[in-house]
Design an enzyme around this catalytic site. Sequence first.
Site, short mmCIF file in Angstrom:
data_model
loop_
_atom_site.label_atom_id
_atom_site.label_comp_id
_atom_site.label_asym_id
_atom_site.label_seq_id
_atom_site.Cartn_x
_atom_site.Cartn_y
_atom_site.Cartn_z
CE1 TYR A 284 36.15 79.97 -16.82
CE2 TYR A 284 37.46 77.76 -15.39
CZ TYR A 284 36.57 78.99 -16.04
OH TYR A 284 36.31 80.06 -14.36
CD GLN B 22 28.35 77.43 -7.91
OE1 GLN B 22 28.62 77.84 -7.21
NE2 GLN B 22 29.51 77.80 -8.59
CB ALA C 114 32.69 84.34 -16.04
CE LYS D 208 37.28 84.36 -15.30
NZ LYS D 208 35.87 84.80 -14.72
CG ASP E 238 24.40 88.96 -23.84
OD1 ASP E 238 25.70 89.18 -23.21
OD2 ASP E 238 23.97 88.71 -24.09
N1 LIG Z 1 32.90 78.11 -10.74
C1 LIG Z 1 34.46 78.30 -10.36
O1 LIG Z 1 33.92 76.70 -9.80
C2 LIG Z 1 35.04 78.70 -10.91
C3 LIG Z 1 36.38 78.25 -10.21
C4 LIG Z 1 37.19 79.74 -10.32
C5 LIG Z 1 36.73 80.57 -10.58
N2 LIG Z 1 35.43 80.88 -10.90
C6 LIG Z 1 35.32 82.57 -11.16
O2 LIG Z 1 34.54 82.82 -10.02
C7 LIG Z 1 33.89 83.59 -10.77
C8 LIG Z 1 32.11 83.63 -10.48
O3 LIG Z 1 31.34 82.29 -11.06
P1 LIG Z 1 30.90 81.15 -10.35
O4 LIG Z 1 30.99 79.84 -10.05
O5 LIG Z 1 29.95 82.03 -9.38
O6 LIG Z 1 29.82 81.38 -11.45
P2 LIG Z 1 27.93 80.90 -12.34
O7 LIG Z 1 27.39 80.45 -11.21
O8 LIG Z 1 28.57 80.23 -13.32
O9 LIG Z 1 27.71 82.05 -12.75
C9 LIG Z 1 28.04 83.05 -13.85
C10 LIG Z 1 27.22 83.82 -14.61
O10 LIG Z 1 27.68 84.65 -14.85
C11 LIG Z 1 26.36 84.61 -16.47
N3 LIG Z 1 26.70 85.02 -17.76
C12 LIG Z 1 27.51 84.35 -18.55
N4 LIG Z 1 27.32 84.58 -19.32
C13 LIG Z 1 26.93 86.84 -19.44
C14 LIG Z 1 27.17 87.01 -20.60
N5 LIG Z 1 26.90 86.86 -21.18
N6 LIG Z 1 26.50 88.46 -19.30
C15 LIG Z 1 26.42 88.20 -18.90
N7 LIG Z 1 26.47 87.34 -17.83
C16 LIG Z 1 26.28 86.55 -17.99
C17 LIG Z 1 25.08 83.86 -15.87
O11 LIG Z 1 23.86 84.04 -16.51
P3 LIG Z 1 23.25 82.66 -16.86
O12 LIG Z 1 22.01 82.80 -14.68
O13 LIG Z 1 22.37 83.95 -17.53
O14 LIG Z 1 23.48 82.01 -16.87
C18 LIG Z 1 25.57 83.68 -14.65
O15 LIG Z 1 24.63 84.13 -13.88
C19 LIG Z 1 34.00 83.91 -12.86
O16 LIG Z 1 34.81 84.60 -13.03
C20 LIG Z 1 34.80 82.28 -12.52
O17 LIG Z 1 35.21 82.27 -13.72
C21 LIG Z 1 34.56 79.68 -10.84
#
Ligand SMILES: NC(=O)c1ccc[n+]([C@@H]2O[C@H](COP(=O)([O-])OP(=O)(O)OC[C@H]3O[C@@H](n4cnc5c(N)ncnc54)[C@H](OP(=O)(O)O)[C@@H]3O)[C@@H](O)[C@H]2O)c1
Length: 297
Positions: free
Chosen positions: A134, A16, A69, A138, A45
């Site tokens: 989780y 996202q 992540a 983190k 990865d």
């Molecule tokens: N989503 C939330 O509500 C939220 C809230 C607080 C903080 N955050 C933090 O914000 C950051 C971004 O979150 P987001 O919501 O944008 O996440 P997201 O949409 O779930 O995307 C996560 C990305 O990480 C990739 N990924 C997962 N495992 C991996 C691995 N082993 N090696 C390389 N890439 C990997 C995924 O790849 P694939 O596309 O291949 O699956 C995906 O592209 C993260 O640090 C998360 O902890 C998110």
Amino acid sequence: MSQTSARILLIGSNGQIGRELLRTLAPLGEIVATSRDNKAGLTIDLAKPDSLVQAFNEVKPVLVVNAAAYTAVDKAESEPDVAEAVNAIAPGIIGELATKQGAAVIHYSTDYVFDGASGFPYKEDDKTNPAGVYGRSKLQGEKALLDTADNALIFRTAWVYGQHGQNFLRTMLRLFAERDEVRVVDDQIGSPTWSRMIAETTAQVASQLKMNPAQFSEKRGIYHLTAAGQTSWFDFAQAILGNTESTCRLLPIPTTEYPTPAMRPAYSVLDNMKLHDLFGLALPDWRHSLQQCMDGS
Ligand SMILES: NC(=O)c1ccc[n+]([C@@H]2O[C@H](COP(=O)([O-])OP(=O)(O)OC[C@H]3O[C@@H](n4cnc5c(N)ncnc54)[C@H](OP(=O)(O)O)[C@@H]3O)[C@@H](O)[C@H]2O)c1
């Protein structure tokens, strides 16, 4: 250094926030986008440290932005080893490699590092106490990165939504189209935050620091980065519904009626004043961002 010659290694460009960063970081340098499935060109990865070493050697970035992540909060309860490899261990490896090459790092973390027992917006140095795998992974990742990198900024964000990926906004829009009635918890409070706003703020900070690792070093540490204001999932859902033609009924329910494998903090509003004080950035209210996102602007 000229901002446009800088190489930016973007990890997780399919996520996202990652997708939005592709656009917001573009004026600051040459982005080398990576994903774990090679769709972005270069593969990283995070569970495979060798892929990080190889990418760093190939790209020699001035700035590394880690938007990847393990974000499956509930699944993490039954896959703690994978969550730990990606969220806790990999940030330390990124920090080591960045330090070796003199690169700056931007990384993201989460409101789930807190237990939600507070009644006041959390500040960066408030006591952490994650309730699940989780959040714990983190938090370990934050420490691992700060232990290894002098030039690292960590943005803790929360309740991320946007036009891509799996998120609450998209789930609600689907359910409003499919069902007559949807039940949503009304006793968890947080700040819904648009992925685009996070990416824009990230680029503003990197630009203010002139893509210069030495300037990152002066501002290193954790920052809270969420939309202003607070709401419950139920009120967030109501605001989404109000922007649709759907006649779906929304019913508030307590968390006890929507059990999940991982516990969520009941209150996880973050205080964004540090970002305001150190970078002069005032973040928009969540309702304003939601409107912009739903207007497709
Ligand atoms: N989503 C939330 O509500 C939220 C809230 C607080 C903080 N955050 C933090 O914000 C950051 C971004 O979150 P987001 O919501 O944008 O996440 P997201 O949409 O779930 O995307 C996560 C990305 O990480 C990739 N990924 C997962 N495992 C991996 C691995 N082993 N090696 C390389 N890439 C990997 C995924 O790849 P694939 O596309 O291949 O699956 C995906 O592209 C993260 O640090 C998360 O902890 C998110």
